[in-house]
Motif scaffolding. Structure first.
Motif, PDB file in Angstrom:
ATOM      1  N   THR A 108      14.769 -26.311  -5.139  1.00  0.00           N
ATOM      2  CA  THR A 108      14.655 -24.951  -4.599  1.00  0.00           C
ATOM      3  C   THR A 108      15.663 -24.663  -3.501  1.00  0.00           C
ATOM      4  O   THR A 108      15.765 -23.531  -3.031  1.00  0.00           O
ATOM      5  CB  THR A 108      13.243 -24.699  -4.041  1.00  0.00           C
ATOM      6  OG1 THR A 108      13.002 -25.572  -2.943  1.00  0.00           O
ATOM      7  CG2 THR A 108      12.184 -24.923  -5.095  1.00  0.00           C
ATOM      8  N   MET A 109      16.406 -25.666  -3.076  1.00  0.00           N
ATOM      9  CA  MET A 109      17.359 -25.478  -1.992  1.00  0.00           C
ATOM     10  C   MET A 109      18.757 -25.196  -2.529  1.00  0.00           C
ATOM     11  O   MET A 109      19.158 -25.701  -3.579  1.00  0.00           O
ATOM     12  CB  MET A 109      17.397 -26.713  -1.083  1.00  0.00           C
ATOM     13  CG  MET A 109      16.087 -26.989  -0.385  1.00  0.00           C
ATOM     14  SD  MET A 109      16.279 -28.133   1.004  1.00  0.00           S
ATOM     15  CE  MET A 109      17.129 -27.112   2.194  1.00  0.00           C
ATOM     16  N   GLN A 110      19.488 -24.378  -1.801  1.00  0.00           N
ATOM     17  CA  GLN A 110      20.884 -24.135  -2.122  1.00  0.00           C
ATOM     18  C   GLN A 110      21.711 -25.284  -1.534  1.00  0.00           C
ATOM     19  O   GLN A 110      21.535 -25.637  -0.367  1.00  0.00           O
ATOM     20  CB  GLN A 110      21.348 -22.804  -1.537  1.00  0.00           C
ATOM     21  CG  GLN A 110      20.488 -21.614  -1.914  1.00  0.00           C
ATOM     22  CD  GLN A 110      20.407 -21.414  -3.404  1.00  0.00           C
ATOM     23  OE1 GLN A 110      21.422 -21.309  -4.077  1.00  0.00           O
ATOM     24  NE2 GLN A 110      19.197 -21.368  -3.931  1.00  0.00           N
ATOM     25  N   LYS A 127      24.991 -33.364  -6.548  1.00  0.00           N
ATOM     26  CA  LYS A 127      24.198 -33.400  -7.780  1.00  0.00           C
ATOM     27  C   LYS A 127      22.872 -34.122  -7.561  1.00  0.00           C
ATOM     28  O   LYS A 127      21.821 -33.681  -8.028  1.00  0.00           O
ATOM     29  CB  LYS A 127      25.001 -34.088  -8.889  1.00  0.00           C
ATOM     30  CG  LYS A 127      24.312 -34.073 -10.241  1.00  0.00           C
ATOM     31  CD  LYS A 127      25.208 -34.674 -11.316  1.00  0.00           C
ATOM     32  CE  LYS A 127      24.522 -34.637 -12.679  1.00  0.00           C
ATOM     33  NZ  LYS A 127      25.394 -35.219 -13.743  1.00  0.00           N
ATOM     34  N   PHE A 128      22.914 -35.239  -6.836  1.00  0.00           N
ATOM     35  CA  PHE A 128      21.701 -36.022  -6.571  1.00  0.00           C
ATOM     36  C   PHE A 128      20.691 -35.209  -5.763  1.00  0.00           C
ATOM     37  O   PHE A 128      19.509 -35.144  -6.104  1.00  0.00           O
ATOM     38  CB  PHE A 128      22.062 -37.306  -5.823  1.00  0.00           C
ATOM     39  CG  PHE A 128      20.897 -38.230  -5.585  1.00  0.00           C
ATOM     40  CD1 PHE A 128      20.479 -39.111  -6.563  1.00  0.00           C
ATOM     41  CD2 PHE A 128      20.222 -38.212  -4.374  1.00  0.00           C
ATOM     42  CE1 PHE A 128      19.394 -39.959  -6.345  1.00  0.00           C
ATOM     43  CE2 PHE A 128      19.141 -39.049  -4.148  1.00  0.00           C
ATOM     44  CZ  PHE A 128      18.731 -39.937  -5.139  1.00  0.00           C
ATOM     45  N   LEU A 129      21.166 -34.575  -4.698  1.00  0.00           N
ATOM     46  CA  LEU A 129      20.277 -33.780  -3.858  1.00  0.00           C
ATOM     47  C   LEU A 129      19.780 -32.540  -4.596  1.00  0.00           C
ATOM     48  O   LEU A 129      18.661 -32.082  -4.355  1.00  0.00           O
ATOM     49  CB  LEU A 129      20.991 -33.374  -2.569  1.00  0.00           C
ATOM     50  CG  LEU A 129      21.347 -34.516  -1.617  1.00  0.00           C
ATOM     51  CD1 LEU A 129      22.070 -33.967  -0.388  1.00  0.00           C
ATOM     52  CD2 LEU A 129      20.112 -35.309  -1.196  1.00  0.00           C
ATOM     53  N   GLY A 130      20.606 -32.009  -5.497  1.00  0.00           N
ATOM     54  CA  GLY A 130      20.182 -30.860  -6.279  1.00  0.00           C
ATOM     55  C   GLY A 130      18.972 -31.177  -7.137  1.00  0.00           C
ATOM     56  O   GLY A 130      18.089 -30.335  -7.333  1.00  0.00           O
ATOM     57  N   ILE A 183      21.719 -26.701   2.211  1.00  0.00           N
ATOM     58  CA  ILE A 183      22.374 -27.926   2.678  1.00  0.00           C
ATOM     59  C   ILE A 183      23.866 -27.780   2.422  1.00  0.00           C
ATOM     60  O   ILE A 183      24.269 -27.283   1.361  1.00  0.00           O
ATOM     61  CB  ILE A 183      21.841 -29.157   1.912  1.00  0.00           C
ATOM     62  CG1 ILE A 183      20.331 -29.315   2.094  1.00  0.00           C
ATOM     63  CG2 ILE A 183      22.564 -30.431   2.346  1.00  0.00           C
ATOM     64  CD1 ILE A 183      19.706 -30.309   1.133  1.00  0.00           C
ATOM     65  N   LEU A 184      24.669 -28.219   3.368  1.00  0.00           N
ATOM     66  CA  LEU A 184      26.121 -28.237   3.190  1.00  0.00           C
ATOM     67  C   LEU A 184      26.604 -29.676   3.198  1.00  0.00           C
ATOM     68  O   LEU A 184      26.360 -30.412   4.164  1.00  0.00           O
ATOM     69  CB  LEU A 184      26.811 -27.436   4.299  1.00  0.00           C
ATOM     70  CG  LEU A 184      28.349 -27.426   4.267  1.00  0.00           C
ATOM     71  CD1 LEU A 184      28.864 -26.769   2.992  1.00  0.00           C
ATOM     72  CD2 LEU A 184      28.906 -26.706   5.500  1.00  0.00           C
ATOM     73  N   VAL A 185      27.267 -30.081   2.119  1.00  0.00           N
ATOM     74  CA  VAL A 185      27.821 -31.434   2.016  1.00  0.00           C
ATOM     75  C   VAL A 185      29.316 -31.353   2.283  1.00  0.00           C
ATOM     76  O   VAL A 185      30.039 -30.627   1.593  1.00  0.00           O
ATOM     77  CB  VAL A 185      27.574 -32.034   0.617  1.00  0.00           C
ATOM     78  CG1 VAL A 185      28.134 -33.457   0.538  1.00  0.00           C
ATOM     79  CG2 VAL A 185      26.079 -32.040   0.287  1.00  0.00           C
ATOM     80  N   VAL A 186      29.786 -32.090   3.296  1.00  0.00           N
ATOM     81  CA  VAL A 186      31.189 -32.015   3.708  1.00  0.00           C
ATOM     82  C   VAL A 186      31.839 -33.388   3.600  1.00  0.00           C
ATOM     83  O   VAL A 186      31.521 -34.315   4.354  1.00  0.00           O
ATOM     84  CB  VAL A 186      31.320 -31.508   5.160  1.00  0.00           C
ATOM     85  CG1 VAL A 186      32.790 -31.272   5.500  1.00  0.00           C
ATOM     86  CG2 VAL A 186      30.496 -30.246   5.382  1.00  0.00           C
ATOM     87  N   ASP A 187      32.737 -33.538   2.642  1.00  0.00           N
ATOM     88  CA  ASP A 187      33.489 -34.786   2.473  1.00  0.00           C
ATOM     89  C   ASP A 187      34.715 -34.481   1.639  1.00  0.00           C
ATOM     90  O   ASP A 187      34.618 -33.779   0.627  1.00  0.00           O
ATOM     91  CB  ASP A 187      32.630 -35.852   1.784  1.00  0.00           C
ATOM     92  CG  ASP A 187      33.199 -37.260   1.942  1.00  0.00           C
ATOM     93  OD1 ASP A 187      34.411 -37.436   1.710  1.00  0.00           O
ATOM     94  OD2 ASP A 187      32.439 -38.173   2.303  1.00  0.00           O
ATOM     95  N   PRO A 189      23.400 -23.227   7.204  1.00  0.00           N
ATOM     96  CA  PRO A 189      22.478 -24.151   6.533  1.00  0.00           C
ATOM     97  C   PRO A 189      21.568 -24.857   7.530  1.00  0.00           C
ATOM     98  O   PRO A 189      21.897 -24.988   8.711  1.00  0.00           O
ATOM     99  CB  PRO A 189      23.430 -25.150   5.857  1.00  0.00           C
ATOM    100  CG  PRO A 189      24.657 -25.127   6.715  1.00  0.00           C
ATOM    101  CD  PRO A 189      24.796 -23.701   7.163  1.00  0.00           C
ATOM    102  N   CYS A 190      20.428 -25.313   7.039  1.00  0.00           N
ATOM    103  CA  CYS A 190      19.514 -26.038   7.924  1.00  0.00           C
ATOM    104  C   CYS A 190      19.968 -27.479   8.122  1.00  0.00           C
ATOM    105  O   CYS A 190      19.565 -28.139   9.083  1.00  0.00           O
ATOM    106  CB  CYS A 190      18.091 -26.013   7.367  1.00  0.00           C
ATOM    107  SG  CYS A 190      17.838 -26.990   5.873  1.00  0.00           S
ATOM    108  N   CYS A 191      20.819 -27.968   7.217  1.00  0.00           N
ATOM    109  CA  CYS A 191      21.261 -29.367   7.279  1.00  0.00           C
ATOM    110  C   CYS A 191      22.710 -29.461   6.845  1.00  0.00           C
ATOM    111  O   CYS A 191      23.119 -28.817   5.876  1.00  0.00           O
ATOM    112  CB  CYS A 191      20.366 -30.221   6.371  1.00  0.00           C
ATOM    113  SG  CYS A 191      20.895 -31.939   6.187  1.00  0.00           S
TER     114      CYS A 191
END
Length: 206
Positions: A110-112, A102-105, A87-91, A131-133
């Motif tokens: 098991t996901m990067q 941190k929450f998604l972790g 997953i890539l978080v962009v903000d 990334p898939c998302c």
């Protein structure tokens, strides 16, 4: 700490049991027990030392809900497959970005989960990691979220990530615009982290 010593192991792309213990946060004997029990694949040197391939370590960590360090993935021959489960978080709001990451972790151990703080960095990481998302803020410095969505829709150089938009923008036509760009989920700020994780879960479960 270097994950691989500057030895022949590094040239061969192999880990010792001690190095694996550092990566997994356990004592050396625990790793040896994993190997002897057949949970972790390993070979032995003529001197009797265990050696573990990065791909086998990555698979072991996936099977046991352990986060795989990026340095390990980079040594894997199937690194693209492993990165695709990411997953890539962009903000550009670094505080919010880190809270979401941190929450998604914790929700998806098991996901990067990677972070980008502007559109240029987001594009670079999407090309490398596919990334898939992607969880994307629209109002970004440099390349904005609208442009990123358009580029994802136009070709496959970023892979085909499912897009989740989060935004504070007020625009009555925003939902229609996002649908045209192939966006699956749109969340207004302030973000409800539980609802966001449920959207991610629906993508991961595909």
């Amino acid at each position: 700490m270097h994950l691989v010593d500057d030895t022949e192991n590094q040239k061969a792309g192999l880990y010792s049991a001690l190095e694996v213990s550092h990566i997994c946060g356990v004592v050396n004997q625990t790793v040896i027990n994993w190997i002897k029990s057949g949970f972790l694949k390993a070979s032995r040197t003529p001197g009797g030392q265990y050696r573990i391939y990065p791909e086998d370590l990555a698979q072991f960590m996936l099977n046991h809900n352990l986060r795989i360090p990026e340095e390990v993935i980079d040594l894997c021959k199937n690194r693209n497959e492993l990165y695709s489960k990411s997953i890539l978080v962009v903000d550009d709001d670094e505080g919010l970005n880190s809270v979401i990451t941190k929450f998604l972790g914790k929700k998806f151990p098991t996901m990067q989960i990677f972070q980008a703080f502007d559109g240029f960095d987001a594009g670079s990481q999407m090309m490398e990691k596919r990334p898939c998302c992607i969880i994307l803020d629209l109002d970004l410095p440099g390349v904005d979220g609208f442009s990123i969505c358009s580029r994802i829709r136009e070709g496959d150089k970023y892979g085909k990530p499912t897009i989740i938009i989060m935004t504070a923008l007020e625009d009555s036509e925003l939902e229609n615009k996002m649908k045209e760009l192939g966006v699956k989920h749109l969340f207004r700020k302030p973000i409800n982290l539980v609802q966001l994780s449920e959207a991610v879960q629906s993508i991961v479960n595909k």
